[in-house]
Design a protein around this motif. Structure first.
Motif, PDB file in Angstrom:
ATOM      1  N   ILE A 247      -8.808   0.887   6.267  1.00 54.19           N
ATOM      2  CA  ILE A 247      -7.911  -0.264   6.395  1.00 54.19           C
ATOM      3  C   ILE A 247      -7.138  -0.422   5.090  1.00 54.19           C
ATOM      4  CG2 ILE A 247      -7.748  -2.736   6.821  1.00 54.19           C
ATOM      5  CD1 ILE A 247     -10.536  -2.563   8.119  1.00 54.19           C
ATOM      6  N   PRO A 248      -5.820  -0.243   5.103  1.00 53.11           N
ATOM      7  CA  PRO A 248      -5.050  -0.442   3.860  1.00 53.11           C
ATOM      8  C   PRO A 248      -5.241  -1.849   3.328  1.00 53.11           C
ATOM      9  CG  PRO A 248      -3.710   0.646   5.533  1.00 53.11           C
ATOM     10  CD  PRO A 248      -4.965   0.193   6.223  1.00 53.11           C
ATOM     11  N   THR A 249      -5.338  -1.964   2.023  1.00 54.31           N
ATOM     12  CA  THR A 249      -5.508  -3.290   1.443  1.00 54.31           C
ATOM     13  C   THR A 249      -4.320  -4.183   1.768  1.00 54.31           C
ATOM     14  OG1 THR A 249      -5.822  -4.537  -0.590  1.00 54.31           O
ATOM     15  CG2 THR A 249      -4.512  -2.531  -0.754  1.00 54.31           C
ATOM     16  N   HIS A 250      -4.629  -5.423   2.110  1.00 57.49           N
ATOM     17  CA  HIS A 250      -3.581  -6.378   2.442  1.00 57.49           C
ATOM     18  C   HIS A 250      -3.329  -7.349   1.311  1.00 57.49           C
ATOM     19  CE1 HIS A 250      -4.943  -5.494   6.813  1.00 57.49           C
ATOM     20  NE2 HIS A 250      -4.054  -4.626   6.399  1.00 57.49           N
ATOM     21  N   ARG A 251      -3.781  -6.966   0.115  1.00 57.23           N
ATOM     22  CA  ARG A 251      -3.584  -7.850  -1.028  1.00 57.23           C
ATOM     23  C   ARG A 251      -2.171  -7.749  -1.591  1.00 57.23           C
ATOM     24  NH1 ARG A 251      -9.436  -7.098  -4.135  1.00 57.23           N
ATOM     25  NH2 ARG A 251     -10.665  -6.905  -2.215  1.00 57.23           N
ATOM     26  N   SER A 252      -1.440  -6.716  -1.163  1.00 60.90           N
ATOM     27  CA  SER A 252      -0.078  -6.578  -1.670  1.00 60.90           C
ATOM     28  C   SER A 252       0.961  -6.551  -0.552  1.00 60.90           C
ATOM     29  CB  SER A 252       0.055  -5.293  -2.509  1.00 60.90           C
ATOM     30  OG  SER A 252      -0.269  -4.158  -1.729  1.00 60.90           O
ATOM     31  N   THR A 253       0.583  -6.119   0.663  1.00 59.33           N
ATOM     32  CA  THR A 253       1.511  -6.103   1.785  1.00 59.33           C
ATOM     33  C   THR A 253       0.812  -6.668   3.016  1.00 59.33           C
ATOM     34  OG1 THR A 253       0.869  -3.844   2.363  1.00 59.33           O
ATOM     35  CG2 THR A 253       2.793  -4.093   0.968  1.00 59.33           C
ATOM     36  N   ARG A 254       1.598  -7.208   3.928  1.00 57.10           N
ATOM     37  CA  ARG A 254       1.016  -7.745   5.150  1.00 57.10           C
ATOM     38  C   ARG A 254       0.544  -6.611   6.046  1.00 57.10           C
ATOM     39  NH1 ARG A 254       5.252 -11.707   7.735  1.00 57.10           N
ATOM     40  NH2 ARG A 254       6.755 -10.402   6.634  1.00 57.10           N
ATOM     41  N   PRO A 255      -0.470  -6.840   6.908  1.00 54.89           N
ATOM     42  CA  PRO A 255      -0.989  -5.789   7.792  1.00 54.89           C
ATOM     43  C   PRO A 255       0.128  -5.131   8.597  1.00 54.89           C
ATOM     44  CG  PRO A 255      -2.391  -7.718   7.887  1.00 54.89           C
ATOM     45  CD  PRO A 255      -1.189  -8.119   7.071  1.00 54.89           C
ATOM     46  N   GLY A 256       0.092  -3.803   8.631  1.00 50.61           N
ATOM     47  CA  GLY A 256       1.068  -3.051   9.413  1.00 50.61           C
ATOM     48  C   GLY A 256       2.410  -2.857   8.741  1.00 50.61           C
ATOM     49  N   ARG A 257       2.608  -3.421   7.555  1.00 52.53           N
ATOM     50  CA  ARG A 257       3.889  -3.288   6.859  1.00 52.53           C
ATOM     51  C   ARG A 257       3.828  -2.175   5.822  1.00 52.53           C
ATOM     52  NH1 ARG A 257       7.321  -7.768   6.908  1.00 52.53           N
ATOM     53  NH2 ARG A 257       7.218  -8.729   8.976  1.00 52.53           N
ATOM     54  N   ARG A 258       4.862  -1.353   5.809  1.00 52.32           N
ATOM     55  CA  ARG A 258       4.964  -0.371   4.743  1.00 52.32           C
ATOM     56  C   ARG A 258       5.275  -1.073   3.433  1.00 52.32           C
ATOM     57  NH1 ARG A 258       8.226   4.947   6.247  1.00 52.32           N
ATOM     58  NH2 ARG A 258       9.769   3.838   5.014  1.00 52.32           N
ATOM     59  N   SER A 259       4.872  -0.426   2.359  1.00 53.11           N
ATOM     60  CA  SER A 259       5.175  -0.977   1.041  1.00 53.11           C
ATOM     61  C   SER A 259       6.669  -0.872   0.768  1.00 53.11           C
ATOM     62  CB  SER A 259       4.393  -0.194  -0.021  1.00 53.11           C
ATOM     63  OG  SER A 259       4.795  -0.557  -1.309  1.00 53.11           O
ATOM     64  N   GLN A 260       7.159  -1.762  -0.051  1.00 59.50           N
ATOM     65  CA  GLN A 260       8.534  -1.669  -0.533  1.00 59.50           C
ATOM     66  C   GLN A 260       8.566  -0.625  -1.649  1.00 59.50           C
ATOM     67  OE1 GLN A 260      11.367  -3.109   0.348  1.00 59.50           O
ATOM     68  NE2 GLN A 260      10.623  -4.545   1.904  1.00 59.50           N
ATOM     69  N   LEU A 261       9.219   0.504  -1.391  1.00 66.26           N
ATOM     70  CA  LEU A 261       9.280   1.567  -2.382  1.00 66.26           C
ATOM     71  C   LEU A 261       9.845   1.039  -3.696  1.00 66.26           C
ATOM     72  CD1 LEU A 261       8.923   4.596  -2.974  1.00 66.26           C
ATOM     73  CD2 LEU A 261      11.253   4.944  -2.132  1.00 66.26           C
TER      74      LEU A 261
END
Length: 453
Positions: free
Chosen positions: A160-174
């Protein structure tokens, strides 16, 4: 050996940590995993005097830590010990340890004191010897991509990707700064731990995948040290993530539909006067172009080093910034070898094939070997690729583990630079890993075939 007889770095660490409790002493194995022993701090002088014995099979264990009988180094040889001696300057603190502790990198040797040819660090050292004979010294930097996951997977075992920086299911902002700010407590710990260990951490960026980041190390004029530092950086990131209730992973492709994790390598070559030979003319006969040509010519047979695991091959997809063919270009991130725009003194090449799951010693050894091959044969590269390499070159690098191992086994280049013995050992270890995974039927196959065929 009294404390006064210890190397200066050891004396300094002991003086700075009078309550030191233990030392983690380790070598690095075929898969880049550190393996060794914990010792009481009082045993430090003994390690410097006598070394530390480890079974000869240790640097060639498979990914699960199992012996590879096909190497002939386990039961067939009695799995005898080999002495492992400290790498000079490698004693460093372990800032993430709850107790005062230090760590030390070792290198395995033969009983007569020569390098043991199964130690990945020895492989890199032997390639450096060949470049040194040409009066050349590599200046090297690595870039590591990784993912941050929650400590526990979901019910199906998926991370499960950490959701401490992005919302679930969202790619990171490059290159997003907000993504970094959201994890400032973790990244601050990583930065402080790097400083405590003398690791030259450079930039930190947010990558495209959920919970994906990249940390770069500064260039150093010692390729062995660059590989040592890459191992330490991976240890640091993983350990600091654990302290924050997360799991850091350098797996090449955790998700098939999202960005993979690469390890890009930047290299230049300097002569005995400290002059960067890549800063000279860049016509087709220049040292830079010969090195590029050597890398392209040997890339397919070296792929088993750059992509050492079954999962590694999921990373090679069109339009993924992972190359599918041996091509080069100026400031072109779609090619396998990129020549970044730089002032002449900083002229270098960037090798973009390896995954973050690869062993940095073996990656650097094979990259530098390809460059030396190009110099020794005065090779000339094909024309540079301008624009999208994926649309201009048919995929020609091995796209599956089995074919990569076969190309590796058949390679005269690998036998020459990495050693025929190591070529056989490496292939045996990878075949053992592959066969074990082939015996496991993935859930996706049940879903596709169990009730349909």
């Amino acid at each position: 050996m009294s404390p006064a007889d210890l190397p200066a770095d050891a004396r300094a660490l002991i003086d700075a940590t009078p309550d030191l409790e233990f030392i983690a002493a380790y070598i690095v194995d075929i898969n880049g995993i550190v393996r060794g022993k914990r010792l009481p701090a009082a045993s430090l002088d003994r390690v410097y005097r006598k070394g530390l014995n480890l079974p000869v099979s240790t640097p060639l264990l498979d990914i699960w830590g199992q012996e590879v009988e096909a190497t002939g180094l386990a039961l067939a040889s009695g799995d005898a010990d080999r002495p492992c001696y400290p790498v000079a300057g490698s004693l460093r603190p372990m800032p993430w340890s709850p107790r005062p502790a230090a760590q030390m990198l070792l290198m395995m040797h033969e009983p007569d004191g020569s390098r043991f040819p199964g130690d990945p660090r020895a492989i890199l050292a032997s390639v450096l010897d060949r470049l040194a004979a040409r009066g050349l010294t590599p200046v090297v930097a690595t870039e590591l991509e990784f993912r941050l996951f929650e400590a526990e997977p979901d019910a199906a075992g998926r991370p499960i990707p950490t959701h401490r920086s992005t919302r679930p299911g969202r790619r990171s902002q490059l290159y997003g700064i907000d993504e970094l700010d959201a994890l400032d407590d973790l990244f601050g710990d990583i930065e402080r731990a790097c400083a405590a260990q003398g690791l030259p951490m450079d930039t930190l960026i947010a990558e495209q995948g959920e919970g994906q980041y990249e940390i770069n190390l500064e260039h150093v004029g010692d390729a062995l040290l660059a590989a040592d530092q890459t191992i330490l950086l991976k240890r640091t990131i993983k350990a600091c993530a654990r302290r924050h209730g997360l799991a850091a992973s350098f797996m090449a492709k955790p998700f098939g539909d999202s960005s993979g994790n690469g390890m890009h390598v930047h290299v230049s070559l300097v002569d005995g006067n400290g002059h960067n030979v890549f800063s000279d003319s860049q016509d087709e006969t220049s040292p830079l172009m010969q090195c590029v040509a050597g890398l392209l010519e040997t890339m397919a047979e070296a792929t088993a080093i750059f992509a050492p695991h079954d999962n590694s091959y999921r990373r090679f997809q069109a339009a993924s910034h992972a190359p599918l063919a041996p091509a080069w270009g100026i400031d072109n991130r779609t090619t396998a070898v990129r020549l970044p725009l730089a002032e002449p003194a900083a002229a270098r090449l960037e090798h973009r094939v390896a995954g973050a799951d690869a062993n940095p010693y073996l990656v650097l050894a094979t990259v530098l070997a390809g460059m030396e091959h190009g110099l020794s044969q005065a090779l000339v590269p094909p024309a540079q690729t301008v624009g999208d390499a994926y649309s201009q070159h048919a995929a020609s690098l091995p796209d599956a583990w089995g074919s990569a191992i076969e190309a590796f086994e058949a390679s005269d280049f690998i036998a020459d630079y990495l050693g025929a013995e190591y070529q056989r050992w490496y292939a045996a270890a990878k075949r053992q890993e592959r066969e074990r995974l082939r015996a496991i039927v993935p859930v996706a196959e049940y879903d596709a075939y169990l009730r349909t065929v």
